[in-house]
Scaffold this active site. Structure first.
Site, PDB file in Angstrom:
ATOM      1  N   LEU A  50       0.826  -1.215   0.000  1.00  0.00           N
ATOM      2  CA  LEU A  50       0.000   0.000   0.000  1.00  0.00           C
ATOM      3  C   LEU A  50       0.858   1.263   0.000  1.00  0.00           C
ATOM      4  O   LEU A  50       1.883   1.333   0.663  1.00  0.00           O
ATOM      5  CB  LEU A  50      -0.930   0.004   1.226  1.00  0.00           C
ATOM      6  N   HIS A  51       0.411   2.247  -0.771  1.00  0.00           N
ATOM      7  CA  HIS A  51       1.104   3.534  -0.874  1.00  0.00           C
ATOM      8  C   HIS A  51       0.074   4.640  -0.672  1.00  0.00           C
ATOM      9  O   HIS A  51      -1.102   4.361  -0.347  1.00  0.00           O
ATOM     10  CB  HIS A  51       1.817   3.647  -2.228  1.00  0.00           C
ATOM     11  N   HIS A  54      -3.322   4.283  -2.280  1.00  0.00           N
ATOM     12  CA  HIS A  54      -4.264   3.450  -1.515  1.00  0.00           C
ATOM     13  C   HIS A  54      -4.763   4.205  -0.279  1.00  0.00           C
ATOM     14  O   HIS A  54      -5.926   4.102   0.098  1.00  0.00           O
ATOM     15  CB  HIS A  54      -3.592   2.162  -1.032  1.00  0.00           C
ATOM     16  N   GLY A 164      -9.030   2.883  -7.692  1.00  0.00           N
ATOM     17  CA  GLY A 164      -8.265   4.015  -8.219  1.00  0.00           C
ATOM     18  C   GLY A 164      -8.497   4.182  -9.719  1.00  0.00           C
ATOM     19  O   GLY A 164      -8.482   3.199 -10.468  1.00  0.00           O
ATOM     20  N   GLN A 165      -8.692   5.419 -10.139  1.00  0.00           N
ATOM     21  CA  GLN A 165      -8.917   5.726 -11.555  1.00  0.00           C
ATOM     22  C   GLN A 165      -7.654   5.477 -12.391  1.00  0.00           C
ATOM     23  O   GLN A 165      -7.714   5.401 -13.596  1.00  0.00           O
ATOM     24  CB  GLN A 165      -9.409   7.180 -11.680  1.00  0.00           C
ATOM     25  N   LYS A 166      -6.481   5.335 -11.723  1.00  0.00           N
ATOM     26  CA  LYS A 166      -5.265   5.029 -12.488  1.00  0.00           C
ATOM     27  C   LYS A 166      -5.473   3.777 -13.331  1.00  0.00           C
ATOM     28  O   LYS A 166      -5.009   3.688 -14.450  1.00  0.00           O
ATOM     29  CB  LYS A 166      -4.067   4.823 -11.563  1.00  0.00           C
TER      30      LYS A 166
END
Ligand code: PAF
Length: 297
Positions: A50-51, A54, A164-166
């Protein structure tokens, strides 16, 4: 003031309940549902490592003041045979701390055996939407994603799930799965979180050397160049992005596509309106993806 806020956070957050098995997960959720009847269950599925991207999803989940659940499961079925399953970063202690810091109530971290048992025969297909772009280059990837996400949804029964939209194609594929299976779950896409140099946060960024990270910055630069070319039309947008990426010859561009945000079909040359620019590239051993909305015309 900052110290006070930190102190408040440290003393007000309880460690999350950890479930390693489906039975434990159900028991934790049953207890919380009794204690907090009517509270929405908000779910953040992850593969760990996790970063701060997240972290933003977890913060968002906690803002609903419901029952927040995160899963940490490196899903083998979404990795191809030559991909990075074995070396995918696993950082359990730090992950659990991040979930605690963000006020997550339950962390579900099952084993592969818990998720799949012995030789499962049924899987879901992500269909044509999952066969394009990432799916064309990573065959079976989105079938693995929709299968594990459907199983997690069935175990957690969330009212809302946040992604996440990434991973724009992943969001589109999951929305389509939820629609097709008529699951009563709201799918929320959270904006991409970037490091201060512009690179989209990703668990795979740890694979980048210092030099490779410098090279990877051509990706966010390409998104900015594309945005600036928006008023000149589709061709100009694609050229602006491609030219920026070409400035980094060590980077292997896998695709640059301008697509309709819902169907991910390429937009026609005369398109006007909002389109999604998707980029994938290999930098060293890391496969990086990124995207942004471009207003064309
Ligand atoms: O985005 C991810 O981390 C994974 O693809 C997901 C959604 C947790 C499924 O394994």
């Amino acid at each position: 003031m900052q110290f006070l806020m930190l102190w408040h956070r440290m003393t007000s957050q309880q460690a999350p309940l950890v479930a390693r098995t489906v039975a434990e997960l159900k028991s934790h959720l049953d207890q919380l549902r009794i204690k907090r009847a009517g509270a929405p269950v908000v779910f953040v599925p992850t593969m760990g490592a996790l970063h701060d991207g997240h972290r933003a999803l977890m913060t968002r989940a906690s803002q609903y003041n419901g029952i927040s659940v995160a899963s940490i499961f490196v899903n083998p079925t979404q990795f191809g045979p030559n991909e990075d399953l074995a070396k995918y970063p696993r950082t359990w202690e730090a992950d659990l701390q991040l979930c605690a810091d963000e006020g997550i109530n339950v962390v579900f971290a099952p084993t592969v055996d818990q998720m799949y048992g012995d030789n499962p025969e049924s899987t879901l297909s992500a269909g044509p939407l999952g066969a394009r772009l990432e799916g064309a280059q990573r065959p079976g990837h989105f079938d693995g994603v929709v299968t594990v996400v459907a199983k997690l949804f069935d175990m957690v029964h969330p009212d809302r799930a946040i992604f996440g939209q990434k991973d724009a194609q992943q969001v589109a594929v999951i929305r389509s799965m939820v629609r097709d299976l008529e699951l009563p779950i709201e799918i929320e896409a959270f904006p991409t979180v970037r490091d201060s140099d512009g690179l989209a946060m990703s668990s795979r960024n740890v694979y980048l050397s210092h030099t490779e990270r410098e090279q990877a910055l051509a990706i966010p630069r390409a998104l900015v160049a594309a945005d600036q070319a928006g008023s000149e039309g589709v061709q100009a947008v694609l050229e602006a992005a491609t030219n920026e990426l070409a400035g980094e010859p060590e980077m292997h561009v896998r695709y640059v596509e301008l697509v309709r945000p819902d169907t991910l079909e390429p937009v026609p040359a005369n398109f006007h309106g909002d389109a999604l620019l998707l980029i994938a590239a290999m930098v060293g051993t890391a496969r990086l993806i990124d995207n942004s909305m471009v207003t064309v015309g």
